[in-house]
Scaffold this active site. Sequence first.
Site, PDB file in Angstrom:
ATOM      1  N   HIS A 173      -0.095  11.408  -7.807  1.00  0.00           N
ATOM      2  CA  HIS A 173      -0.843  10.299  -8.392  1.00  0.00           C
ATOM      3  C   HIS A 173      -2.209  10.129  -7.750  1.00  0.00           C
ATOM      4  O   HIS A 173      -2.483  10.673  -6.676  1.00  0.00           O
ATOM      5  CB  HIS A 173      -0.046   8.996  -8.320  1.00  0.00           C
ATOM      6  CG  HIS A 173       0.093   8.422  -6.941  1.00  0.00           C
ATOM      7  ND1 HIS A 173       0.100   7.073  -6.716  1.00  0.00           N
ATOM      8  CD2 HIS A 173       0.238   8.991  -5.725  1.00  0.00           C
ATOM      9  CE1 HIS A 173       0.238   6.836  -5.424  1.00  0.00           C
ATOM     10  NE2 HIS A 173       0.324   7.986  -4.798  1.00  0.00           N
ATOM     11  N   CYS A 176      -5.582   6.855 -12.059  1.00  0.00           N
ATOM     12  CA  CYS A 176      -4.192   7.290 -12.240  1.00  0.00           C
ATOM     13  C   CYS A 176      -3.917   7.839 -13.637  1.00  0.00           C
ATOM     14  O   CYS A 176      -3.367   8.933 -13.790  1.00  0.00           O
ATOM     15  CB  CYS A 176      -3.217   6.176 -11.879  1.00  0.00           C
ATOM     16  SG  CYS A 176      -3.295   4.682 -12.891  1.00  0.00           S
ATOM     17  N   HIS A 207       0.092   1.244 -13.209  1.00  0.00           N
ATOM     18  CA  HIS A 207      -0.041   2.482 -12.435  1.00  0.00           C
ATOM     19  C   HIS A 207       0.871   3.540 -13.036  1.00  0.00           C
ATOM     20  O   HIS A 207       1.939   3.231 -13.558  1.00  0.00           O
ATOM     21  CB  HIS A 207       0.304   2.260 -10.960  1.00  0.00           C
ATOM     22  CG  HIS A 207      -0.027   3.435 -10.107  1.00  0.00           C
ATOM     23  ND1 HIS A 207      -1.306   3.928  -9.979  1.00  0.00           N
ATOM     24  CD2 HIS A 207       0.763   4.243  -9.358  1.00  0.00           C
ATOM     25  CE1 HIS A 207      -1.292   4.982  -9.166  1.00  0.00           C
ATOM     26  NE2 HIS A 207      -0.053   5.199  -8.785  1.00  0.00           N
TER      27      HIS A 207
END
Length: 139
Positions: A115, A55, A103
């Site tokens: 993402h 990510c 994240h």
Amino acid sequence: DKSALAGSMFPPGFDRDTLLRGLVPGSGTSALAAGLTRVGAPYVWGAIGPDQFDCSGLVQWAFKQVGKSVPRTSQQQSNFGTPVAEQDLQPGDVVFFYSEVSHVGIYAGNGLMLHASTFGVPVQVAPMGSTPFHSARRY
């Protein structure tokens, strides 16, 4: 099996061309445009591109394409740039999730983000609502 797990890489109604109309070179929207070219690339923990990403590696790579040097990890990225309130998000802003900021993605408008989520799921545009929002920054 992998494609069934991954689902669609773009949600229904996602219109890349409309989203990127009026693109400003070097902006967050330009970084989003760069990141969108990686849709379908595999998730690999610790990968920073150009063909595999985690990510924070995707965020770092996308902004590097528009000349911006961004820290490597999601925690470091969450302290970079200017804070943005969730209600003020604009495409290209960087969004962070979970209380420990584990994240990160790039806001793609209409409650969506670009993402690299997890093993077996390629880079994609997905709804933000499935992940607990923490904060956002504008680079």
